[in-house]
Design a protein around this motif. Structure first.
Motif, short mmCIF file in Angstrom:
data_model
loop_
_atom_site.label_atom_id
_atom_site.label_comp_id
_atom_site.label_asym_id
_atom_site.label_seq_id
_atom_site.Cartn_x
_atom_site.Cartn_y
_atom_site.Cartn_z
N LEU A 176 -38.86 25.75 -55.38
CA LEU A 176 -39.85 26.34 -54.48
C LEU A 176 -41.64 26.71 -55.68
CD1 LEU A 176 -40.45 28.65 -52.18
CD2 LEU A 176 -39.93 30.10 -53.96
N MET A 177 -42.61 26.06 -55.29
CA MET A 177 -43.70 25.32 -56.11
C MET A 177 -44.71 26.69 -55.84
SD MET A 177 -41.88 23.29 -57.32
CE MET A 177 -43.76 22.14 -58.17
N LYS A 178 -45.41 26.88 -56.69
CA LYS A 178 -46.97 27.51 -56.34
C LYS A 178 -47.95 26.88 -55.95
CE LYS A 178 -45.91 28.44 -61.40
NZ LYS A 178 -47.01 28.48 -62.90
N HIS A 179 -48.19 25.45 -55.31
CA HIS A 179 -49.31 25.06 -54.44
C HIS A 179 -48.69 24.63 -54.00
CE1 HIS A 179 -51.84 26.36 -57.85
NE2 HIS A 179 -51.20 25.79 -59.16
N PRO A 180 -49.32 24.06 -52.68
CA PRO A 180 -48.73 23.21 -51.51
C PRO A 180 -48.66 21.99 -51.97
CG PRO A 180 -51.26 24.06 -50.64
CD PRO A 180 -50.61 24.24 -52.49
N VAL A 181 -47.18 21.66 -51.15
CA VAL A 181 -46.45 20.68 -52.22
C VAL A 181 -47.66 19.36 -52.08
CG1 VAL A 181 -45.21 19.25 -51.00
CG2 VAL A 181 -44.41 21.24 -50.98
N ALA A 182 -48.54 19.08 -51.01
CA ALA A 182 -49.07 17.36 -50.43
C ALA A 182 -49.56 17.48 -52.10
CB ALA A 182 -50.67 17.96 -50.06
N GLU A 183 -50.41 17.91 -53.18
CA GLU A 183 -50.96 18.37 -54.35
C GLU A 183 -50.13 18.05 -55.07
OE1 GLU A 183 -52.77 22.06 -55.67
OE2 GLU A 183 -53.72 22.99 -53.59
N TYR A 184 -48.70 18.20 -54.77
CA TYR A 184 -48.08 17.62 -56.14
C TYR A 184 -47.75 16.12 -55.42
CZ TYR A 184 -46.67 22.71 -57.58
OH TYR A 184 -47.40 23.93 -57.78
N ASP B 130 -51.29 20.33 -64.58
CA ASP B 130 -50.11 21.69 -64.44
C ASP B 130 -49.55 21.26 -63.15
OD1 ASP B 130 -51.59 21.91 -66.88
OD2 ASP B 130 -53.00 23.50 -65.17
N LEU B 131 -49.89 20.69 -62.17
CA LEU B 131 -49.02 20.44 -61.79
C LEU B 131 -47.40 19.62 -61.44
CD1 LEU B 131 -51.23 21.21 -59.80
CD2 LEU B 131 -50.62 20.22 -57.95
N ILE B 132 -48.22 18.12 -62.44
CA ILE B 132 -46.57 17.51 -62.45
C ILE B 132 -45.87 18.45 -64.10
CG2 ILE B 132 -46.55 15.25 -63.85
CD1 ILE B 132 -47.15 14.89 -61.35
#
Length: 315
Positions: free
Chosen positions: A113-121, A299-301
């Protein structure tokens, strides 16, 4: 979330089943028979609570998601204890010994469960040693070979989007659910450097730890696109430093598939006589893209790195 087993492929030789073999079809849902016109061999196909079962003269194959079979959903994968429960349930339904079945395929993974949309990661994931990076959609990436035979596949995708596409039910309050899974097919003992992989092997602590480590190590072998430092100009002391900053900037703004495409073009054109030079070039690109004095961890990584590390925290 703790990583664990999802879809598995089992083969149970007829000699293991013994006298119970003719009665197995009675325990299947919607069982159907099919006769090979040339050989006359009769096969029976059916299901057991979502698992696909095929019975032939030599034995039976069982394919499907263990968490769906046990819990009705694969939101949560199975650890070694839950896997033992699923195999015990399967043995009780079929009235045969399942523990000695050969495992011919494993999917091992978890939902995050991530903080941002999956495509961004996914846009931050670069190349993986010895595997091709295939951008399937904006919401999915797969690392593997280009041939039909895929003994190893590493997949990242938006689980909610995937569930909607397959018309599967998922909790409505979930969003930004990133799925990472390792798929292994065929010759599992060779791939995992173990003597054998039986159904009972899945419940062994040492094997489960090996699967978690393999899963995590595979993820961390993937190059990541980091952020360029905002004060990077203070790091430039020479023309070479300036060149590295420029190249690092360009790489950070480039779709990883374009870099892979360029490397493929070089291979197809036979630019280098020594094939090791392609690997050296890829390593050089990654070296510049991740220079410590130019980039900082994205940050996302960092968030995804932490999730993958935590997936094995309770092993």
């Amino acid at each position: 979330m703790e990583a664990g087993y999802d879809k598995i492929k089992l083969w149970i030789d007829r000699t293991i089943v013994g006298g119970q073999y003719p009665t197995i079809a009675n325990y299947l849902d919607s069982a159907k028979q099919q006769t090979d016109i040339q050989t006359g061999e009769v096969k029976t196909f059916g299901r057991i609570e979502g698992l696909k079962v095929s019975i032939s003269a030599g034995g039976l194959s069982i394919i499907g998601s263990l968490p769906k079979f046990l819990f009705g959903s694969n939101v949560y994968p199975l650890n070694k204890r839950a896997a033992a429960q699923a195999l015990e349930k399967l043995a009780d339904i079929l009235h045969i010994q399942v523990s000695e079945a050969d495992v011919t395929g494993i999917e091992f993974g978890a939902n995050y469960l991530m903080k941002h949309p999956v495509a961004e990661y996914l846009s931050k994931l670069g190349t993986m040693p010895r595997f091709d990076r295939l951008q399937v959609t904006a919401n999915s990436i797969r690392y593997g070979g280009k041939g039909k035979q895929q003994p190893k596949v590493f997949a990242f995708y938006d689980k909610i989007a995937d569930a909607a596409k397959k018309r599967m039910e998922y909790p409505e309050d979930l969003e930004n659910l990133l799925r990472y899974e390792t798929r292994l097919n065929g010759r599992l003992p060779y791939q995992l450097s173990v003597p054998e992989v039986k159904a009972s092997t899945l419940t062994e602590p040492d094997f489960y730890r090996k699967m978690v480590k393999y899963y995590q190590d595979s993820y961390f072998s993937i190059s990541k696109l980091n952020q360029i430092k905002t004060d990077v100009m203070s790091e430039i002391k020479s023309p070479k430093d300036a060149f590295d900053v420029l190249v690092a900037r360009l790489i950070s703004q480039t779709d990883p598939s374009q870099i892979e495409g360029f490397l493929d073009e070089l291979k197809q054109a036979g630019v280098f006589t020594d094939r090791k030079n392609y690997s050296r070039l890829k390593a050089k690109i990654q070296e510049v893209a991740h220079k410590a004095n130019i980039t900082i961890s994205d940050d996302l990584i960092k968030e995804l790195d932490d999730e993958i590390k935590n997936s094995g925290a309770y092993v």
